[in-house]
Design a protein around this motif. Structure first.
Motif, PDB file in Angstrom:
ATOM      1  N   ILE A 196       0.860  -1.185   0.000  1.00 28.53           N
ATOM      2  CA  ILE A 196       0.000   0.000   0.000  1.00 28.53           C
ATOM      3  C   ILE A 196       0.893   1.231   0.000  1.00 28.53           C
ATOM      4  O   ILE A 196       1.757   1.381   0.867  1.00 28.53           O
ATOM      5  CB  ILE A 196      -0.907   0.010   1.247  1.00 28.53           C
ATOM      6  N   VAL A 197       0.709   2.110  -0.959  1.00 34.58           N
ATOM      7  CA  VAL A 197       1.553   3.304  -1.075  1.00 34.58           C
ATOM      8  C   VAL A 197       0.703   4.540  -0.843  1.00 34.58           C
ATOM      9  O   VAL A 197      -0.406   4.663  -1.389  1.00 34.58           O
ATOM     10  CB  VAL A 197       2.244   3.374  -2.443  1.00 34.58           C
ATOM     11  N   LEU A 198       1.224   5.456  -0.036  1.00 35.88           N
ATOM     12  CA  LEU A 198       0.522   6.692   0.296  1.00 35.88           C
ATOM     13  C   LEU A 198       1.364   7.897  -0.087  1.00 35.88           C
ATOM     14  O   LEU A 198       2.562   7.942   0.171  1.00 35.88           O
ATOM     15  CB  LEU A 198       0.201   6.744   1.800  1.00 35.88           C
ATOM     16  N   GLU A 210       2.329   1.308 -11.220  1.00 39.59           N
ATOM     17  CA  GLU A 210       3.045   0.730 -12.358  1.00 39.59           C
ATOM     18  C   GLU A 210       4.178  -0.190 -11.893  1.00 39.59           C
ATOM     19  O   GLU A 210       4.479  -1.196 -12.533  1.00 39.59           O
ATOM     20  CB  GLU A 210       3.651   1.834 -13.224  1.00 39.59           C
ATOM     21  N   LEU A 211       4.788   0.166 -10.759  1.00 38.42           N
ATOM     22  CA  LEU A 211       5.963  -0.556 -10.282  1.00 38.42           C
ATOM     23  C   LEU A 211       5.629  -1.690  -9.310  1.00 38.42           C
ATOM     24  O   LEU A 211       6.538  -2.330  -8.787  1.00 38.42           O
ATOM     25  CB  LEU A 211       6.939   0.422  -9.625  1.00 38.42           C
ATOM     26  N   GLY A 212       4.321  -1.911  -9.056  1.00 36.71           N
ATOM     27  CA  GLY A 212       3.969  -3.079  -8.256  1.00 36.71           C
ATOM     28  C   GLY A 212       3.101  -2.843  -7.045  1.00 36.71           C
ATOM     29  O   GLY A 212       2.727  -3.814  -6.360  1.00 36.71           O
ATOM     30  N   ALA A 213       2.772  -1.583  -6.722  1.00 29.39           N
ATOM     31  CA  ALA A 213       1.885  -1.344  -5.584  1.00 29.39           C
ATOM     32  C   ALA A 213       0.524  -1.991  -5.842  1.00 29.39           C
ATOM     33  O   ALA A 213      -0.025  -1.885  -6.937  1.00 29.39           O
ATOM     34  CB  ALA A 213       1.718   0.155  -5.347  1.00 29.39           C
ATOM     35  N   THR A 214      -0.021  -2.664  -4.823  1.00 30.74           N
ATOM     36  CA  THR A 214      -1.331  -3.285  -4.968  1.00 30.74           C
ATOM     37  C   THR A 214      -2.457  -2.314  -4.620  1.00 30.74           C
ATOM     38  O   THR A 214      -3.580  -2.481  -5.085  1.00 30.74           O
ATOM     39  CB  THR A 214      -1.442  -4.528  -4.070  1.00 30.74           C
ATOM     40  N   HIS A 215      -2.156  -1.299  -3.799  1.00 33.74           N
ATOM     41  CA  HIS A 215      -3.146  -0.293  -3.405  1.00 33.74           C
ATOM     42  C   HIS A 215      -2.446   1.061  -3.341  1.00 33.74           C
ATOM     43  O   HIS A 215      -1.290   1.150  -2.911  1.00 33.74           O
ATOM     44  CB  HIS A 215      -3.755  -0.595  -2.030  1.00 33.74           C
ATOM     45  N   ILE A 216      -3.146   2.125  -3.747  1.00 36.63           N
ATOM     46  CA  ILE A 216      -2.610   3.474  -3.632  1.00 36.63           C
ATOM     47  C   ILE A 216      -3.633   4.357  -2.928  1.00 36.63           C
ATOM     48  O   ILE A 216      -4.837   4.226  -3.130  1.00 36.63           O
ATOM     49  CB  ILE A 216      -2.235   4.067  -5.012  1.00 36.63           C
ATOM     50  N   ILE A 217      -3.119   5.270  -2.085  1.00 32.33           N
ATOM     51  CA  ILE A 217      -3.981   6.143  -1.289  1.00 32.33           C
ATOM     52  C   ILE A 217      -3.430   7.564  -1.353  1.00 32.33           C
ATOM     53  O   ILE A 217      -2.249   7.792  -1.047  1.00 32.33           O
ATOM     54  CB  ILE A 217      -4.035   5.676   0.181  1.00 32.33           C
ATOM     55  N   ASN A 218      -4.262   8.514  -1.749  1.00 32.65           N
ATOM     56  CA  ASN A 218      -3.877   9.923  -1.709  1.00 32.65           C
ATOM     57  C   ASN A 218      -4.200  10.458  -0.313  1.00 32.65           C
ATOM     58  O   ASN A 218      -5.357  10.620   0.058  1.00 32.65           O
ATOM     59  CB  ASN A 218      -4.614  10.728  -2.779  1.00 32.65           C
ATOM     60  N   SER A 219      -3.158  10.733   0.459  1.00 36.59           N
ATOM     61  CA  SER A 219      -3.324  11.139   1.856  1.00 36.59           C
ATOM     62  C   SER A 219      -3.973  12.506   2.004  1.00 36.59           C
ATOM     63  O   SER A 219      -4.427  12.863   3.096  1.00 36.59           O
ATOM     64  CB  SER A 219      -1.964  11.155   2.563  1.00 36.59           C
ATOM     65  N   GLY A 220      -4.017  13.269   0.917  1.00 35.83           N
ATOM     66  CA  GLY A 220      -4.669  14.563   0.977  1.00 35.83           C
ATOM     67  C   GLY A 220      -6.162  14.498   0.714  1.00 35.83           C
ATOM     68  O   GLY A 220      -6.889  15.467   0.941  1.00 35.83           O
ATOM     69  N   LYS A 221      -6.625  13.340   0.229  1.00 38.27           N
ATOM     70  CA  LYS A 221      -8.029  13.197  -0.136  1.00 38.27           C
ATOM     71  C   LYS A 221      -8.816  12.281   0.804  1.00 38.27           C
ATOM     72  O   LYS A 221     -10.040  12.284   0.788  1.00 38.27           O
ATOM     73  CB  LYS A 221      -8.132  12.679  -1.571  1.00 38.27           C
ATOM     74  N   GLU A 222      -8.107  11.446   1.573  1.00 38.61           N
ATOM     75  CA  GLU A 222      -8.777  10.591   2.545  1.00 38.61           C
ATOM     76  C   GLU A 222      -7.850  10.353   3.721  1.00 38.61           C
ATOM     77  O   GLU A 222      -6.639  10.517   3.619  1.00 38.61           O
ATOM     78  CB  GLU A 222      -9.209   9.268   1.909  1.00 38.61           C
ATOM     79  N   ASP A 223      -8.447   9.998   4.849  1.00 38.40           N
ATOM     80  CA  ASP A 223      -7.664   9.747   6.049  1.00 38.40           C
ATOM     81  C   ASP A 223      -6.745   8.546   5.814  1.00 38.40           C
ATOM     82  O   ASP A 223      -7.233   7.429   5.576  1.00 38.40           O
ATOM     83  CB  ASP A 223      -8.586   9.476   7.233  1.00 38.40           C
ATOM     84  N   PRO A 224      -5.442   8.733   5.883  1.00 41.10           N
ATOM     85  CA  PRO A 224      -4.537   7.638   5.531  1.00 41.10           C
ATOM     86  C   PRO A 224      -4.626   6.436   6.460  1.00 41.10           C
ATOM     87  O   PRO A 224      -4.556   5.285   6.006  1.00 41.10           O
ATOM     88  CB  PRO A 224      -3.150   8.283   5.588  1.00 41.10           C
TER      89      PRO A 224
END
Length: 349
Positions: A196-198, A210-224
């Motif tokens: 999971i990448v934030l 693209e490099l293999g993260a299974t989940h991505i989270i924008n910390s500015g748009k939702e509570d990380p």
């Protein structure tokens, strides 16, 4: 010869410098490619962090102004009289860490710790003189551009090993800059099933995917913390702090399971305020990793050679040395689409 020389904050100058005399235990490398590191960017934006300005560095005996650049590869052009393992024409990559080399190598990386390119003249130059002990031969199937990626890849490989990532683990990576992206690659190679990448940048998050993260989270748009816990309710096995700011430091602890590991890889240029009772209440182990052992550096070259590690996807730009300020340091400061910028010296691939 031309070199990019650090004189102070926001003051890196491409100028003519004289290469010091080659010592008997050194090789002279004609630099082909060099990468701009996050540590270099810290020195440009808010340094000195590592660069010695008040007194000479312990191991290099050098002081600013000095030539930057510690992620570099090239071809040996001359060898000192005591050099036995390398010859003119060898394609090599430089391990820039300098230590006293008196302890077991896992402890040695904390003993002395000077850096070619930060504590002494480095690879943003036509030539660099480096100790034979800091040279590694580049595998035949790797390019010299690949060689410029070995050092940051080794940072991530060592951190993932130190954090104990194993098959099936869940991992959270806070920060999708170059080292964060390379941590994704290293964690996947070590068997992590969820990565999971934030980050605050959607562009960087897409690169992480693209490099293999299974989940991505924008910390500015939702509570990380809530977002990670929605994916892994009990918390991840390992989290990596690769942003170097107080909020992500605390969030990385909060997303980690009890008795899990939070690994600090980032460089904190300034102190942060934090209460250690945070650990007492959560049972999280906080670890840190700096650079890599010589063995891990070589293993990184080997794993890149076999295709187990493929860091080439982090390269976003290639520039000339004369462009290093505007299209290098300023681009990395202002353009979040940028990740790893390679500086062309000889340009040999």
């Amino acid at each position: 010869m031309k070199a990019a020389v650090w004189h102070g904050v926001k003051d890196i100058r491409v100028e003519d410098v004289e290469l010091r005399a080659l010592r008997e235990d050194e090789v002279k490398v004609k630099v082909a490619w060099a990468g701009i590191c996050g540590s270099d960017l810290h020195e440009y934006q808010e340094g000195p962090v590592f660069i010695p300005v008040d007194q000479k560095a312990d191991l290099t005996k050098e002081i600013a102004p000095l030539t930057m650049g510690h992620e570099f590869a090239g071809v040996i052009e001359e060898v000192g009289s005591m050099v036995t393992n390398y010859k003119v024409g060898d394609r090599v990559v430089i391990n820039p860490t300098l230590t006293y080399r008196k302890k077991h190598e896992d402890l040695d990386r904390y003993d002395g710790f000077n850096f070619i390119g930060l504590h002494g003249d480095g690879g943003f130059a036509t030539y660099a003189n480096v100790p034979e002990s800091n040279v590694h031969r580049l595998a035949d199937n790797l390019t010299l551009q690949d060689g410029a990626l070995v050092e940051p890849m080794a940072v991530a490989v060592q951190a993932v090993k130190d954090a104990g990532v194993t098959l099936g683990d869940s991992v959270a990576v806070f920060g999708a800059g170059p080292i964060g992206l390379l941590t994704v690659i290293a964690a996947k190679a070590s068997g992590a099933s969820k990565v999971i990448v934030l980050d605050l940048s959607d562009d960087r998050l897409e690169k992480a995917k693209e490099l293999g993260a299974t989940h991505i989270i924008n910390s500015g748009k939702e509570d990380p913390v809530q977002a990670v816990r929605a994916i892994v309710p009990d918390g991840v096995d390992v989290s990596f702090e690769v942003a170097g700011v107080a909020p992500t430091f605390k969030q990385a602890i909060d997303v980690t399971k009890a008795r899990g590991n939070m690994m600090i890889i980032s460089i904190f240029a300034r102190p942060i305020e934090w209460n250690p009772i945070h650990l007492t209440n959560t049972g999280v182990n906080v670890l840190s990793s700096i650079v890599y052992t010589p063995t891990m550096f070589q293993r990184t070259i080997d794993a890149m050679s076999t295709g187990q590690l493929n860091p080439q996807g982090i390269i976003t730009s290639q520039i000339k040395l004369d462009e290093i300020v505007e299209k290098g340091f300023e681009a990395l400061t202002n353009d979040k689409n940028q990740s790893k910028i390679l500086v062309e010296l000889s340009g040999v691939k």
